[in-house]
Design an enzyme around this catalytic site. Sequence first.
Site, PDB file in Angstrom:
ATOM      1  N   SER A  83       0.766  -1.182   0.038  1.00  0.00           N
ATOM      2  CA  SER A  83      -0.024  -0.010   0.131  1.00  0.00           C
ATOM      3  C   SER A  83       0.839   1.161   0.005  1.00  0.00           C
ATOM      4  CB  SER A  83      -0.755   0.028   1.219  1.00  0.00           C
ATOM      5  OG  SER A  83      -1.856   1.014   1.230  1.00  0.00           O
ATOM      6  N   ASP A  88      -5.974   2.275  -3.290  1.00  0.00           N
ATOM      7  CA  ASP A  88      -7.192   2.352  -2.528  1.00  0.00           C
ATOM      8  C   ASP A  88      -7.590   3.228  -1.639  1.00  0.00           C
ATOM      9  OD1 ASP A  88      -5.326   1.986  -0.497  1.00  0.00           O
ATOM     10  OD2 ASP A  88      -5.971  -0.125   0.230  1.00  0.00           O
ATOM     11  N   ASP A 125      -1.141   1.581  -3.864  1.00  0.00           N
ATOM     12  CA  ASP A 125      -2.013   0.510  -4.654  1.00  0.00           C
ATOM     13  C   ASP A 125      -3.214   0.986  -4.995  1.00  0.00           C
ATOM     14  OD1 ASP A 125      -3.177   0.826  -1.801  1.00  0.00           O
ATOM     15  OD2 ASP A 125      -3.525  -1.333  -1.738  1.00  0.00           O
ATOM     16  N   ASP A 149      -2.482   6.565  -3.425  1.00  0.00           N
ATOM     17  CA  ASP A 149      -1.391   5.794  -2.896  1.00  0.00           C
ATOM     18  C   ASP A 149      -0.851   4.689  -3.730  1.00  0.00           C
ATOM     19  OD1 ASP A 149      -3.726   3.883  -2.597  1.00  0.00           O
ATOM     20  OD2 ASP A 149      -2.973   3.477  -0.458  1.00  0.00           O
TER      21      ASP A 149
END
Length: 461
Positions: free
Chosen positions: A112, A256, A254, A252
């Site tokens: 992430s 999400d 990833d 960000d």
Amino acid sequence: MAQRYFGTDGIRGEVGESPMTPDFALKLGWAAGRVLIRRLGEHGVPESPGERAQVLIGKDTRLSGYMFESALEAGFAAAGVDVLLVGPLPTPAIAYLARTFRAAAGVVISASHNPYADNGVKFFSHFGQKLADEVEREIEAAIDEPLTCVASDKLGRARRVESAPGRYIEFCKSTARFENGGLSGLKVVIDCANGATYHVAPDVFRELGAQVEVIGDKPDGLNINRDCGSTHPKGLSEAVRQAGADVGIALDGDGDRCIMVDHEGNIVDGDQLLYVIADARRRAGELQGPVVGTLMSNLGLALALKRDGVAFERAQVGDRHVFERLRALGANIGGESSGHILCLDRATTGDGIVSALQVLAAMVAAGESLQTLVQPVDKCPQTLVNVRVTRGSAGTLMDDERVTSAVREVESSLGEEGRVLLRPSGTEPLLRVMVEGMDAVAVEDCANRLADTVRDAAGAA
């Protein structure tokens, strides 16, 4: 019972250190494959007669993603599970594609918003939702079993799915409901954090009619989240001002999470975005149940919603807890200050691109700037200090008498117009110290004093 490997957002750690090693990833893929096959046999979904179990694996742009992708692929194949490889794609894309491909699970290789030296693995069910705790516990138990291999004619196969990015782009576009013209006339700057959205996010907004400029779209395997993206939005603020853009979107690594920037370069956080989305749903008669935030959500958000006659509830920190509370209440909008927002009437999990689209749709519908739409949220001063601790020690430190005494002292000084929250990070070896109140100077002083007490207690432990 506490889980050994799975945290609040899958399994995560520094690459090369336990558990993020290639041999563990191999065993994890095999264990997850065994559990998924067993569960499919028990429930008969989502397979049809004659079909084999299959999982879908995606990743962000970290260099270590290649290594973990190969290891997981080998583990699943040894368990007799077919693998669909989609390459770099946002975490929510994997949740969506797991459903559309009728896969037994979606697997994401990502840490992430963490720096490139970390990586992780998280799973989605065939419904596009985080795995239940009981399934994660089954996988952990299977990891302890000796690794075996199915017969040669039962081994899993792997193939790449070239259509995956296009499928996800179309899905994102479908979640934005515009009356006329889409995003025509809007100038948008997008910061892709050199992460998984770099080759899909710009197309989503361009195809909806926006004029798009992009930064953070040149990943090299090592620069993900480095001085960019939702955790470092200052660069986006400057880019928006220089471009004369209407709005900026910071995703960000990833994809999400989403933080935004208004036309003057002011940063708009997840609490403010949550209000904008909830208010738009309320005006459209589409808001269901209370809005769900977390223990970290700013008091200003709760007060703004209250003025609108909208109930607000707090869940434990973590999108998993927000999701569970939304489902329990039959509600559809919730999220975190970090920009992890869930619109369950549009997607099954937090999605930065989808969240940004909901905000832009609210701007278009109201004919107002983002700056105007967030004005009702008068944020209370809040200071968050992250104290680095040894892994596993945060809980002990929170119970330390020196720390608890300091917390009581701060709470007494703030009275009823303030809050103190200490909580361990679910993804990093940090103890987060948050203080909120009406006086910004007092709040910052209290937070720093508490953080110093935690550091002293950690050093003496």
